[in-house]
Design a protein around this motif. Structure first.
Motif, PDB file in Angstrom:
ATOM      1  N   VAL A 333      -4.241   6.827 -13.108  1.00  0.00           N
ATOM      2  CA  VAL A 333      -3.399   6.282 -11.852  1.00  0.00           C
ATOM      3  C   VAL A 333      -4.227   5.550 -11.169  1.00  0.00           C
ATOM      4  O   VAL A 333      -5.536   5.796 -10.949  1.00  0.00           O
ATOM      5  N   ARG A 334      -3.616   4.536 -10.631  1.00  0.00           N
ATOM      6  CA  ARG A 334      -4.316   3.565  -9.881  1.00  0.00           C
ATOM      7  C   ARG A 334      -4.120   3.600  -8.302  1.00  0.00           C
ATOM      8  O   ARG A 334      -4.836   3.853  -7.653  1.00  0.00           O
ATOM      9  N   ALA A 335      -2.716   3.999  -8.089  1.00  0.00           N
ATOM     10  CA  ALA A 335      -2.402   4.075  -6.709  1.00  0.00           C
ATOM     11  C   ALA A 335      -1.328   5.008  -6.600  1.00  0.00           C
ATOM     12  O   ALA A 335      -0.477   5.116  -7.447  1.00  0.00           O
ATOM     13  N   VAL A 336      -0.996   5.484  -5.359  1.00  0.00           N
ATOM     14  CA  VAL A 336       0.406   6.217  -4.891  1.00  0.00           C
ATOM     15  C   VAL A 336       0.969   5.640  -3.810  1.00  0.00           C
ATOM     16  O   VAL A 336       0.203   5.452  -2.584  1.00  0.00           O
ATOM     17  N   GLY A 337       2.280   5.815  -3.545  1.00  0.00           N
ATOM     18  CA  GLY A 337       3.035   5.544  -2.371  1.00  0.00           C
ATOM     19  C   GLY A 337       4.061   6.423  -2.287  1.00  0.00           C
ATOM     20  O   GLY A 337       4.556   6.977  -3.319  1.00  0.00           O
ATOM     21  N   ARG A 338       4.366   6.872  -0.898  1.00  0.00           N
ATOM     22  CA  ARG A 338       5.433   7.841  -0.665  1.00  0.00           C
ATOM     23  C   ARG A 338       5.951   7.548   0.670  1.00  0.00           C
ATOM     24  O   ARG A 338       5.435   7.330   1.587  1.00  0.00           O
ATOM     25  N   ALA A 339       7.237   8.322   0.816  1.00  0.00           N
ATOM     26  CA  ALA A 339       7.858   7.874   2.201  1.00  0.00           C
ATOM     27  C   ALA A 339       9.224   8.865   2.131  1.00  0.00           C
ATOM     28  O   ALA A 339       9.552   9.257   0.948  1.00  0.00           O
ATOM     29  N   SER A 349      12.336   3.048   0.901  1.00  0.00           N
ATOM     30  CA  SER A 349      11.447   2.236   0.502  1.00  0.00           C
ATOM     31  C   SER A 349      10.077   2.977   0.849  1.00  0.00           C
ATOM     32  O   SER A 349      10.048   3.774   1.769  1.00  0.00           O
ATOM     33  N   THR A 350       9.186   2.700  -0.065  1.00  0.00           N
ATOM     34  CA  THR A 350       7.867   3.090   0.292  1.00  0.00           C
ATOM     35  C   THR A 350       6.664   2.155   0.926  1.00  0.00           C
ATOM     36  O   THR A 350       5.452   2.192   0.551  1.00  0.00           O
ATOM     37  N   ALA A 351       7.458   0.863   1.171  1.00  0.00           N
ATOM     38  CA  ALA A 351       6.743  -0.140   1.692  1.00  0.00           C
ATOM     39  C   ALA A 351       5.631   0.046   2.664  1.00  0.00           C
ATOM     40  O   ALA A 351       4.610  -0.268   2.902  1.00  0.00           O
ATOM     41  N   ALA A 352       6.035   1.057   3.701  1.00  0.00           N
ATOM     42  CA  ALA A 352       5.231   1.525   4.633  1.00  0.00           C
ATOM     43  C   ALA A 352       3.870   2.120   4.233  1.00  0.00           C
ATOM     44  O   ALA A 352       2.900   2.219   5.125  1.00  0.00           O
TER      45      ALA A 352
END
Length: 425
Positions: A333-339, A349-352
């Motif tokens: 795993v390099r990175a994670v985003g969630r929203a 969007s998980t852009a935040a």
């Protein structure tokens, strides 16, 4: 009497979706030679004969796992039966009705004692009431001067008591109307479920700078999706599900679990398989209605066949959706985003909480939604089969990153939603 016999018979009400599906299951079993439910259970492997019998009874809609085992045991087409089951699971939708064969015989039950008349309890209750009424009548003093009247405060007290009981009963009925009531708060969960979920940090690589360089020829081949290994969705009363493996897994590949728990209690989620692989939580988000979306992964998985299974344990929830997909060419795993977001908007969007990525990385995004329009990822994403139960959906997609340091799972929806993005390499 003659006039009554000439009247047309009343039509039976239309069968429910569960009854219509059960009728088709009974017909499938009949066409397969009417194997016993015990024989079918041995063929299915992980489903008991009583569960298979209940699936054909029509008392309630069986889970897809149970339906699939029934269909396999009778040699049916799984893809066609999944379409029928999905239609039955949707609100207001039922599979096309077919002539129902005779209902399966009930499993034999050995008597455990002398037979008891069916109306014994009712008769005893009626007799008891009659005796009580007679006793009350005998105890009531006869009417006469000075005896037929009660003090006015007694009437007032009885009136107030009746009002209080009526209000209490109304509140009790309203409080237990779960379909219309909002999701229960966390304090309504069992005390054993109040522990927080395990931290996601354990699933992430060790902190430190990572170059955003594109993959080189020395790297593995371009990551790709291989197959959907297992999936299921249903309303549940238990906190565990066992998924049969539908597609063999190549040893060394990665297995990614996407999951949605609706109106869930807080608590740990664990996924293991029969070959000892353990899945780590990569991303985890819960929206304002306590709908929880997770993404878990196991890298370098063992070879799995149709004889294997995947076990999911989770805290109490009203429904679950879970899918297991096999990917090749990734090992970390390099990175994670969630929203998450409320209904009434137009996008998700998980852009935040954007996740750092490099060209060539594999992006896996999953969105759990409730009501509103179905989530749709952007055109650069490849969507996988969505899971749907009533108005709840779990939508998953993947793509290869092309721009460094700017990765998010983004798309269109008007639903209440929660999204997780995993950057794999």
């Amino acid at each position: 009497m003659a006039e009554q016999e000439s009247q047309p018979a009343e039509r039976d009400p239309a069968p429910s979706a569960a009854e219509a599906l059960a009728a088709e299951l009974r017909r499938l079993r009949l066409e397969a030679g009417q194997p016993s439910f015990r024989t079918m259970a041995k063929t299915a492997g992980s489903i008991s004969h009583t569960t298979l019998y209940e699936a054909a009874s029509g008392s309630r809609l069986p889970s897809w796992t149970t339906t699939r085992a029934y269909v396999r045991a009778c040699g049916g087409d799984e893809a066609e039966w999944h379409r029928r089951w999905t239609a039955a699971a949707d609100e207001g939708s039922a599979p096309p009705a077919l002539p129902a064969p005779p209902a399966p015989p009930a499993p034999p039950v050995e008597p455990s004692g002398p037979p008891v008349a069916a109306n014994t309890t009712a008769d005893t209750t009626a007799d008891t009431r009659a005796d009580s009424t007679a006793a009350s009548a005998a105890a009531e003093p006869p009417a006469g001067p000075g005896r037929g009247r009660r003090p006015i405060w007694t009437h007032a007290f009885c009136l107030l008591l009746g009002v209080a009981l009526g209000v209490g009963s109304t509140l009790a009925v309203v409080g237990f109307r779960t379909p219309d009531a909002p999701p229960p708060s966390a304090h309504g969960c069992p005390s054993g479920d109040t522990e927080s979920a395990p931290a996601e940090a354990a699933a992430r690589p060790a902190p430190g700078p990572r170059p955003a360089a594109a993959r080189t020829a020395a790297d593995d081949s371009t990551p790709s999706w291989a197959s959907r290994v297992a999936f299921d969705q249903q309303a549940v009363s238990s906190t565990e599900v066992v998924l049969p493996v539908l597609s063999p897994v190549t040893p060394g590949d990665a297995l990614v679990v996407t999951m949605m728990l609706t109106s869930t209690c807080p608590g740990a989620v664990t996924v293991t398989d029969s070959r000892g692989d353990r899945f780590r939580i990569v991303g985890d988000v819960t929206d304002s209605l306590r709908h929880r979306v997770l993404l878990l992964a196991a890298f370098g998985a063992a070879a799995l066949t149709a004889e294997d299974s995947i076990r999911v344990a989770h805290p109490r929830a009203s429904k679950y959706h879970v899918a297991v997909d096999e990917f090749r060419g990734v090992s970390a795993v390099r990175a994670v985003g969630r929203a998450s977001g409320d209904a009434g908007g137009t996008t998700f969007s998980t852009a935040a909480n954007a996740a750092a990525c490099a060209p060539g990385d594999l992006l896996v995004g999953t969105v759990g939604s409730n009501s509103g329009s179905a989530p749709e990822f952007g055109t650069s994403w490849t969507s996988l089969p969505a899971l749907r139960l009533s108005s709840y959906r779990l939508t998953t997609a993947h793509r290869i990153a092309t721009d460094p340091d700017h990765c998010a799972a983004t798309g269109q929806t008007t639903s209440q939603w929660g999204a997780v993005l995993a950057v794999l390499r």
